[in-house]
Structures are given as structure tokens and as C-alpha cells.
Motif scaffolding. Structure first.
Motif, PDB file in Angstrom:
ATOM      1  N   LEU A  56       0.969  -1.145   0.177  1.00  0.00           N
ATOM      2  CA  LEU A  56      -0.258  -0.017  -0.202  1.00  0.00           C
ATOM      3  C   LEU A  56       0.734   1.245   0.089  1.00  0.00           C
ATOM      4  O   LEU A  56       0.372   2.377  -0.217  1.00  0.00           O
ATOM      5  N   GLY A  78      -2.449  -6.698   0.120  1.00  0.00           N
ATOM      6  CA  GLY A  78      -3.115  -5.940   0.943  1.00  0.00           C
ATOM      7  C   GLY A  78      -4.533  -6.259   0.275  1.00  0.00           C
ATOM      8  O   GLY A  78      -4.716  -6.407  -0.920  1.00  0.00           O
ATOM      9  N   VAL A  79      -5.599  -6.324   1.332  1.00  0.00           N
ATOM     10  CA  VAL A  79      -7.073  -6.147   0.839  1.00  0.00           C
ATOM     11  C   VAL A  79      -7.481  -4.926   0.113  1.00  0.00           C
ATOM     12  O   VAL A  79      -8.272  -5.084  -0.831  1.00  0.00           O
ATOM     13  N   GLY A  80      -7.127  -3.662   0.907  1.00  0.00           N
ATOM     14  CA  GLY A  80      -7.330  -2.311   0.210  1.00  0.00           C
ATOM     15  C   GLY A  80      -6.456  -2.091  -0.844  1.00  0.00           C
ATOM     16  O   GLY A  80      -5.400  -2.559  -0.790  1.00  0.00           O
ATOM     17  N   LEU A 103      -6.697 -12.159   5.491  1.00  0.00           N
ATOM     18  CA  LEU A 103      -6.438 -11.412   6.788  1.00  0.00           C
ATOM     19  C   LEU A 103      -7.677 -11.121   7.525  1.00  0.00           C
ATOM     20  O   LEU A 103      -7.586 -10.359   8.370  1.00  0.00           O
ATOM     21  N   ARG A 241      -9.128   2.983   6.312  1.00  0.00           N
ATOM     22  CA  ARG A 241      -8.030   3.963   5.831  1.00  0.00           C
ATOM     23  C   ARG A 241      -8.266   5.242   6.509  1.00  0.00           C
ATOM     24  O   ARG A 241      -9.540   5.700   6.872  1.00  0.00           O
ATOM     25  N   HIS A 288      -0.711   1.031  11.584  1.00  0.00           N
ATOM     26  CA  HIS A 288      -1.083   0.135  10.355  1.00  0.00           C
ATOM     27  C   HIS A 288      -0.632  -1.056  10.404  1.00  0.00           C
ATOM     28  O   HIS A 288      -0.083  -1.838   9.804  1.00  0.00           O
ATOM     29  N   MET A 300      -0.539 -13.418   2.971  1.00  0.00           N
ATOM     30  CA  MET A 300      -1.046 -12.459   2.312  1.00  0.00           C
ATOM     31  C   MET A 300       0.205 -12.367   1.112  1.00  0.00           C
ATOM     32  O   MET A 300      -0.003 -12.155  -0.194  1.00  0.00           O
TER      33      MET A 300
HETATM   34  C1  GLV Z   1      -4.174  -3.134   5.068  1.00  0.00           C
HETATM   35  O1  GLV Z   1      -4.460  -2.095   5.326  1.00  0.00           O
HETATM   36  C2  GLV Z   1      -4.906  -3.974   3.648  1.00  0.00           C
HETATM   37  O2  GLV Z   1      -5.742  -3.432   3.033  1.00  0.00           O
HETATM   38  O3  GLV Z   1      -4.397  -5.112   3.553  1.00  0.00           O
END
Ligand code: GLV
Length: 350
Positions: A56, A78-80, A103, A241, A288, A300
Motif C-alpha cells: 500500500l 493487501g486487501v485494500g 487477513l 483507511r 497500520h 498475504m
Molecule cells: C491493509 O490495510 C490492507 O488493506 O490489507
């Protein structure tokens, strides 16, 4: 003539033993130092690559890919993925992927840890002790709020939000949530969660946790107006976020008794944290670390490697990366035909 191996770049130190799997098919460049890249650095790096594994920290959009004709895949760890302009990538025929699911539980754990630490003023109490201020045990010192028996509001009852709701049940909490639209009644019943309007979520929650993805439309969703609708005894936790919250308004509400506490794992300008927040005692701050357990961070990276290999046409999912996030934009680009000078060869199958 033998086909040349794709060149891929791993932007940050991850786990070498997992990243090394890329070497079976690709020429891989890694780094041993955590690095902050400018847009120009990224554009230069991407110019000669077929694939990139990024975190990220790296913001990749039209400017960064403008000189990268061979780039076919950007795999986010990352997921986001608000650091990626998925439309711009898709329009250039570049697959973008993320790492959901692996995650979920770890991030929900951290959300719950922040809920508890904020309500019970854990870091403030520790600082008090470490500063040698604990001279006499006081019955009325450091009083916090209960989690058990209280009302938890969840903004964004997706995968992580649902995992938090399941934890809340164990604590005997009443769970309210708000999403763009209500979930299936069966899912609501399983989670014991009730759908309410955004305003009712704000006014009805003793503790509110933010788990919605950040988009420009969600910028400062929690602004001064939203904060004013919350109970002055309430706490706010953000594990999504930083841009979801107007941090200046939040610091003001916390400093002036209009909100009891906040637990923040994410920040608007991270890694910079506003001095207004750092100065407050009633904020629990973490850098974070939502998904930061060893097992989850490894999972991940594994998923990101799988995504990247698949997007480049290798492995069991060749051509079908498990977590593609810009399928529509890629489809539109494919329907529009290849761009002049396009040297990409892999088509993402759907
Ligand atoms: C962390 O913030 C994610 O999006 O994995």
C-alpha cells in the motif's frame, strides 16, 4: 528462439522464501530495505517490467504506468487497493489483484483489540504507570467504558466487519451496522446484527468501528457533522483507511469532550501522524498493523505471488488470477482492441 522470462519487481522486503517462488518463471528484482518511492521512481521501475508485487506504500496510476508498455500485472499485498488506480491499469491492459480473506480474522482481532484498549484506556493507563504517576491506588482513576452489554456500531459489514460482529456476540454486545444496502436477513440473524441508517449508527453506538473501503466518495465520511451526532461518551475505532475521518475534526472533538476516545490504526497522511492526535491522551495509536501477524502476513504474500504468477500465465491458475480487482476495466480494454505498440501477450481469462 527461447521465450524470454518476464521481469518482475518486488517493491518492499517481504518473505524471501515465498517471493523466491517467482524465480521458477520470472527474473526477479527484490530489495532488502523498506523504501519510499516517488512517482518518478515508480515510473522508472515499471518501465522495464512485466509484473510488480507492491504494497500500500506504492501509489500506481496513469502517471506511473505511462512508460510501461510491457507491464501486465500489478499484485497488491493487501486487501485494500486504493493505492492502485484500477481503471487506469485496466485500460492499459494491466491486471490488478489484492489479497482478501486471508487477513480477515487477524484484522478483526486488531479491531477488537483497539475497541477494548480505547474503551478501557489501556495505553493511557500504561503511560501513567510508566511515568511514575501511580503513587496511590485510586478508586476513581482511569475509569473507562464497558464493551460488554454495550452497543457496537459497525460501518461496513463486509468480511472483516462480520468477523468483528461475531466477536462482539461473545461479549454480549448489541450490534448495529450500516452498509450501502442491508445484508440478507439470514446473515443478519446469524450475526445478530441490525441494519440502521448512517445517522442512527452514529447516534446509537457506544463504540463505532470503521471497516469500509476508502473511495473518493467516502472521503471524510466521519467529519465534524458526523462526530457531533455521536454520543460524547462514545469511542471511535478506524482500521480501514485514514481518509475516512477528518482528523482535525476528530482531534477537536476528542480534546473538547465531544467524544470519549479513539483507536486509530490508519491515518490520512501515514506514516505521518498529526501532532494534534499525538498530543491527546484519549487516543490509542498503532502504525497500520491490522493484518500484522506472522502467519497472516505470510499468507498475504503467498496469495499475492499466486496472483502475480497466474496473471503472467503461470501455475495452476494461469491466466485466471484468483483475486482480480479490475476485471471490468480489462474487459473494456480487450473489447477496444490492443493499443499500438502493445507488447503484452497474456490475456486474462474470465
Ligand atoms: C491493509 O490495510 C490492507 O488493506 O490489507
Amino acid at each position: 528462439m527461447a521465450e524470454s522470462r518476464p521481469r518482475v519487481w518486488v517493491s518492499q522486503p517481504l518473505f524471501d522464501d515465498i517471493v523466491d517462488q517467482l524465480r521458477a518463471h520470472c527474473d526477479v528484482e527484490t530489495t532488502q530495505a523498506v523504501t519510499r518511492y516517488t512517482s518518478t521512481d515508480l515510473a522508472e521501475k515499471l518501465a522495464s517490467l512485466e509484473g510488480a508485487l507492491v504494497t500500500l506504500n506504492e501509489r500506481i496510476g496513469a502517471a506511473e504506468i505511462a512508460r510501461a508498455p510491457r507491464l501486465r500485472a500489478v499484485a497488491n499485498v493487501g486487501v485494500g487497493y486504493n493505492n492502485l488506480d484500477t481503471a487506469a491499469l485496466g485500460a492499459a491492459g494491466i491486471a490488478a489483484t489484492n489479497t482478501p480473506d486471508v487477513l480477515t480474522e487477524t484484522t478483526a482481532d486488531l479491531g477488537f483489540a483497539l475497541l477494548m484498549a480505547t474503551a478501557r484506556r489501556i495505553t493511557e493507563a500504561e503511560a501513567f504507570l510508566r511515568a511514575g504517576q501511580w503513587n496511590t491506588w485510586s478508586f476513581t482513576n482511569l475509569l473507562g467504558a464497558d464493551l460488554h452489554g454495550s452497543t457496537l456500531g459497525i460501518l461496513g459489514l463486509g468480511r472483516i466487519g462480520q468477523a468483528i460482529a461475531r466477536r462482539a456476540r461473545g461479549f454480549g454486545m448489541r450490534v448495529l451496522y450500516h452498509n450501502r444496502s442491508p445484508l440478507d436477513a439470514k446473515v443478519e440473524a446469524e450475526l445478530g446484527a441490525s441494519y440502521v441508517s448512517f445517522d442512527d449508527l452514529l447516534s446509537g453506538s457506544d463504540h463505532l468501528v470503521l471497516v469500509v473501503p476508502y473511495t473518493p466518495a467516502a472521503h471524510h465520511l466521519i467529519d465534524a457533522g458526523a462526530l457531533a451526532k455521536m454520543k460524547p461518551t462514545a469511542t471511535l475505532v478506524n482500521i480501514a483507511r485514514g481518509g475516512l475521518v477528518d482528523e482535525v475534526a476528530l482531534a477537536d472533538a476528542l480534546a473538547n469532550g465531544r467524544l470519549a476516545g479513539a483507536g486509530l490504526d490508519v491515518f490520512e497522511g501515514e506514516p505521518t501522524v498529526r501532532p494534534e492526535l499525538l498530543a491527546l491522551k484519549n487516543v490509542v495509536l498503532t502504525p497500520h498493523i491490522g493484518s500484522a501477524s506472522l502467519a497472516t502476513r505470510r499468507a498475504m504474500v503467498q496469495l499475492a505471488v499466486d496472483n502475480l504468477l497466474a496473471a503472467l500465465g503461470f501455475g495452476p491458475d494461469a491466466g485466471r488470477p484468483p483475486c482480480l480487482v479490475n476485471a471490468d476495466a480489462l474487459d473494456a480494454a480487450n473489447a477496444g482492441g490492443a493499443t499500438a505498440g502493445d507488447t503484452k501477450t497474456t490475456t486474462i481469462k474470465r
